[in-house]
Every structure is written in structure tokens, then in C-alpha cells.
Design a protein around this motif. Structure first.
Motif, mmCIF file in Angstrom:
data_model
loop_
_atom_site.group_PDB
_atom_site.id
_atom_site.type_symbol
_atom_site.label_atom_id
_atom_site.label_comp_id
_atom_site.label_asym_id
_atom_site.label_seq_id
_atom_site.Cartn_x
_atom_site.Cartn_y
_atom_site.Cartn_z
ATOM 1 N N GLY A 204 0.827 -1.193 0.000
ATOM 2 C CA GLY A 204 0.000 0.000 0.000
ATOM 3 C C GLY A 204 0.863 1.245 0.000
ATOM 4 O O GLY A 204 1.777 1.401 -0.814
ATOM 5 N N ARG A 205 0.600 2.149 0.952
ATOM 6 C CA ARG A 205 1.390 3.375 1.045
ATOM 7 C C ARG A 205 2.684 3.172 1.807
ATOM 8 O O ARG A 205 3.520 4.082 1.885
ATOM 9 C CB ARG A 205 0.565 4.477 1.714
ATOM 10 C CG ARG A 205 -0.638 4.927 0.905
ATOM 11 C CD ARG A 205 -1.337 6.111 1.572
ATOM 12 N NE ARG A 205 -1.825 5.799 2.906
ATOM 13 C CZ ARG A 205 -1.435 6.406 4.016
ATOM 14 N NH1 ARG A 205 -0.533 7.363 3.968
ATOM 15 N NH2 ARG A 205 -1.944 6.060 5.194
ATOM 16 N N GLU A 320 -2.282 2.749 11.919
ATOM 17 C CA GLU A 320 -2.509 3.075 10.518
ATOM 18 C C GLU A 320 -1.529 2.290 9.653
ATOM 19 O O GLU A 320 -1.901 1.724 8.615
ATOM 20 C CB GLU A 320 -2.328 4.580 10.304
ATOM 21 C CG GLU A 320 -2.428 5.043 8.868
ATOM 22 C CD GLU A 320 -1.976 6.487 8.699
ATOM 23 O OE1 GLU A 320 -2.276 7.067 7.630
ATOM 24 O OE2 GLU A 320 -1.315 7.037 9.620
ATOM 25 N N GLU A 324 -2.445 -0.873 7.077
ATOM 26 C CA GLU A 324 -2.065 -0.785 5.667
ATOM 27 C C GLU A 324 -1.365 -2.079 5.237
ATOM 28 O O GLU A 324 -1.588 -2.592 4.132
ATOM 29 C CB GLU A 324 -1.145 0.424 5.457
ATOM 30 C CG GLU A 324 -0.957 0.837 4.025
ATOM 31 C CD GLU A 324 -2.124 1.632 3.462
ATOM 32 O OE1 GLU A 324 -2.129 1.871 2.240
ATOM 33 O OE2 GLU A 324 -3.033 2.013 4.230
ATOM 34 N N ARG A 327 -4.076 -4.876 4.879
ATOM 35 C CA ARG A 327 -4.808 -4.820 3.617
ATOM 36 C C ARG A 327 -4.084 -5.548 2.501
ATOM 37 O O ARG A 327 -4.707 -6.099 1.595
ATOM 38 C CB ARG A 327 -5.018 -3.363 3.210
ATOM 39 C CG ARG A 327 -6.151 -2.659 3.934
ATOM 40 C CD ARG A 327 -6.266 -1.237 3.438
ATOM 41 N NE ARG A 327 -7.410 -0.555 3.984
ATOM 42 C CZ ARG A 327 -7.449 0.727 4.284
ATOM 43 N NH1 ARG A 327 -6.359 1.479 4.103
ATOM 44 N NH2 ARG A 327 -8.534 1.279 4.773
#
Length: 447
Positions: A204-205, A320, A324, A327
Motif C-alpha cells: 500500500g502506502r 494506521e 495498511e 490490507r
């Protein structure tokens, strides 16, 4: 005449948009211009009163209006305006979740930034008491209080009623308030061997390797939380190290209105963090206020600074970051220990990061775990919860959360803000005691 209430929020169906603070412009510091803007915004707030239950700033304002001869803001003496800003601890909840008139609404209400401006003007014009400046010097106090022998002496004094009365007189720290214990070695010394070795895997990020900003509080008063964070990251095969060097994030100075000191601390921290980002590191910290400082407050103070923007983009709340990874299927979910019922107080400075309830979403992955979410302010908010003149109010603000926790009878009580958690637990007589969510996650892993 109070401003008409526009509950339709016409033309403002977008999410709240934050404008830069604009503190380097000369008009920011103009006292008359400040009072004119306070009168304009206070008039809008008086006509709405939606935020009356959030903190004591709004009841203070509305009481001043209701006691005035006109029953309007124009009847309130401008000399009383600081009574409102004194009660604001910059939690940002009124901006993010309550106010219908934030930008892009044409009324352009940013109550927290107005209160910050009032604090900054007052600080520049009058300074601050020595006691307030000492309490805001978190890194310096932590280093001094963590020296061998000094640490034991300070901790013993903080448990002594007579010494606490003297501390109340000298530093305005209420004798009944819970103050942090100091530990040695610090988190940075305990974890100095972290070398960040390993192969990062992006998801992800996230780029898959993390540098931890230890924070003043955790470094000297709660080093176990930083150890828990590092252990959880390592258990998820995420290369981890500490930020090369750090000072205070600047949040205590921001709350004091000492913006020049915030600039000084930014000049120390941001170049180090930006260089680490360029080397491929993501950044995190276990205290929401410190995360928010780098995610929001510094970018709003220095909107044209490329390094500040670079750090903002790579700074994550720990949960957070972990969610991530989840996910992308890269979070280790082989949990060994159920947590049972967990009462989770959502820290204000985590709520306003606009990341959603990531702590809850990660902890709910643990089998045999039920999360009770408590979206109420702890009332601690930096030094507000320890100062003698505001301690009683902070206890009043914490009472609804304390009742919810007591009625739930959870196996665990937790808050991502260790100071908020400790403040609530103090009101409960430590039944239950506060545990950081990272400590609970480590416990769930059985590591």
C-alpha cells in the motif's frame, strides 16, 4: 446580533479544508485585528452552540455572553476574550467533527487556529510564567529527571504528599494530578542496537521499513511502549530502527503559543527526518500528538517547506501503518492470546488525523477480543490535566469516560495516548490500569 444559524451548510458539502496558519504575516500579530476576528467567530459560535459539550472553552464563551448586558458577543468585554483561549487545548475536534462553518463555507471558521493565534499573540506580548515554560520543556525535563539518583529522587518526591504541595506552589502542578514517572535507561538507550537490517517489502502506502520517533514522553517516562512497538514491527518482519537524533516534536510549545520555539524545534527535527525519508524510511511514533505535529501542525505552519511536506507524507500512526500492511496480506495474524473485552478511549489527536479507527480494526483481528469504542475526550490534553487551575475541569471532562469504563468492566482499558490513558485510569483508581494498545497487541502475539 447573533449570526443566523445555517444548518444547511449550503455550498459546503466537502470535507473541512484547513488553511495555512499564516503566522509569519504581520497582520497575524495585530492585536486589534485579532480581537475583531475573535468577535466575528465568537458571534457565529454563540448563534450555533453545537460545540458546547466538547471542552470548557465553549461554555466559558457562552457564559460570558449570557452574563453580558446585551446577551450578545458585543456585550462581552474584549479583556475577557483570553478566558476563552485559556480553556482551549487545541484538540481540533470542534474543527474536524462539529463545526458546520469550516472552510470551504464562506464564514471560514477555524476556531482552533483562532485560539492558537490568541495564545501566540499573548505569548509574544506577555511571555508565559516560568512554570508553564518549564512544563513545556519536555525533552529537557525528561533528560534531567532521568539521570541516575535524580530519577529515584524525583519519583519519590512525586509520591510524597508534602513534596507535591510544594510542587503545586512552585510549578502550578496540582497535588492530586498524576505526573509521569521517569525511567532509566531511556527508550533510545534501550533500543540503540536496532539497526534496521532486513529486506523491506512495500505494501500500500508503506515502503516496509520504519524509523521510530521515540517522543519525549515515551523516551523518558514510558520506554516500554517503544519497545513494544519495535517488537511488534520486528514480529511482522519490518526492518526497524530509531530516528537518528531527535528533539521535542514541538506540540507543548505550540499549545503554549510559543511559535518561535516551534520553528527552532522544526529546524532540528525536520532535516533529520527528511533525510531518512529520502533513504527509504517510513516514520512513526507511539504518541498521537507527536504524529499529528508532523502530519498537520508543522505543514500548516510551514506550507511551502518541501522537507516538511516530505515528512508529512511518510509519517504514520502505528496502527494506521499496521492496517495498511494487513490490507496487503502482510500483517502477521497468528495471535496466541485473546484479549477479551477492551475499552478503547479514542485519543483526540488521533481522531483528527482522519485515518479512521485503525487501532480498533487491528485489535479486532485478535480472536476472542471485543472492542468497546469510547469517543470522548480524556480531559488531559498536555499540561491542561496537571495544572492546578485546570485540573478540576480536566477531571470533570474525564468523568463520562471513567463511568463508561467502570460500567463496562473490561479486561483491559487502553488509549493510544499514554497520558490520556493514565489520566482516566487515575480517576478509576487504576481499576483497571491503562495499557497502551501496542502493549496489548504484543500480548496478543504472545511475544
Amino acid at each position: 446580533m447573533a449570526a443566523p444559524v445555517d444548518n444547511t451548510r449550503e455550498g459546503n458539502l466537502e470535507a473541512p479544508t484547513r488553511h495555512p496558519l499564516g503566522w509569519e504575516a504581520p497582520e497575524f500579530w495585530d492585536h486589534a485585528a485579532l480581537e475583531a476576528e475573535e468577535e466575528r467567530v465568537f458571534d457565529i459560535c454563540h448563534g450555533c452552540r453545537r460545540c458546547v459539550s466538547l471542552c470548557h472553552a465553549f461554555p466559558t464563551l457562552f457564559d460570558l455572553v449570557d452574563a453580558s448586558e446585551t446577551l450578545e458577543v458585543d456585550g462581552v468585554a474584549k479583556a475577557d476574550f483570553p478566558k476563552v483561549s485559556d480553556q482551549c487545548y487545541l484538540c481540533d475536534l470542534c474543527y474536524q467533527i462539529k463545526c458546520p462553518y469550516t472552510p470551504p463555507h464562506p464564514w471560514n471558521v477555524d476556531f482552533p487556529h483562532l485560539m492558537l493565534r490568541a495564545k501566540a499573540v499573548a505569548f509574544r506580548e506577555h511571555g508565559a510564567p516560568l512554570s508553564a515554560r518549564i512544563l513545556a520543556s519536555t525533552r529537557e525535563v525528561g533528560r534531567l529527571a532521568s539521570i541516575p539518583v535524580v530519577a529515584q529522587t524525583v519519583n519519590a518526591a512525586n509520591r510524597n504528599p508534602t513534596a507535591r504541595k510544594l510542587l503545586e506552589k512552585a510549578l502550578d502542578v496540582d497535588a492530586e494530578a498524576r505526573v509521569p514517572a521517569y525511567h532509566r535507561p531511556s527508550a533510545r538507550k534501550r533500543l540503540k542496537a536496532l539497526d534496521g537490517a532486513g529486506t523491506p517489502q512495500a505494501a500500500g502506502r508503506t515502503r516496509g521499513k520504519v524509523a521510530i520517533f521515540t517522543t519525549c514522553y515515551c523516551d523518558h517516562s514510558d520506554p516500554g511502549v517503544v519497545e513494544d512497538l519495535a517488537t511488534v514491527l520486528a514480529h511482522n518482519a519490518i526492518p526497524t530502527r530509531l530516528v537518528e537524533r531527535e528533539s521535542c516534536c514541538g506540540m507543548p510549545r505550540l499549545e503554549l503559543g510559543d511559535l518561535d520555539s516551534v520553528r527552532r524545534l522544526k529546524a532540528f527535527n525536520i532535516p533529520v527526518l527528511a533525510d531518512m525519508v529520502r533513504e527509504g524510511w517510513d516514520l512513526t511514533a507511539a504518541v498521537p500528538s507527536c504524529v499529528l505535529m508532523f502530519k498537520q501542525e508543522l505543514p500548516l505552519m510551514f506550507p511551502d517547506d518541501e522537507d516538511v511536506a516530505l515528512v508529512r507524507a511518510r509519517f504514520f500512526d502505528p496502527f494506521e501503518y499496521l492496517f495498511e500492511r494487513h490490507r496487503a496480506g502482510l500483517l502477521n495474524t497468528d495471535f496466541k492470546v485473546p484479549l477479551g473485552k477492551v475499552a478503547w478511549q479514542v485519543a483526540c489527536h488521533q481522531r483528527v488525523q482522519k485515518i479512521g479507527p485503525k487501532t480498533r480494526e487491528v485489535l479486532q483481528l485478535v480472536p476472542g477480543t471485543e472492542i468497546l469504542t469510547l469517543e470522548r475526550c480524556s480531559g488531559h490534553d498536555g499540561t491542561y490535566g496537571v495544572k492546578h487551575k485546570t485540573y478540576a475541569l480536566s477531571r470533570k471532562l474525564a468523568r463520562p469516560v471513567e463511568k463508561l469504563v467502570a460500567n463496562a468492566q473490561p479486561e483491559h482499558f487502553t488509549s493510544d495516548c499514554p497520558m490520556a490513558g493514565g489520566h482516566i485510569a487515575h480517576g478509576l483508581g487504576d481499576h483497571p490500569a491503562a495499557e497502551h494498545p501496542l502493549s496489548l497487541l504484543r500480548k496478543a502475539y504472545g511475544i
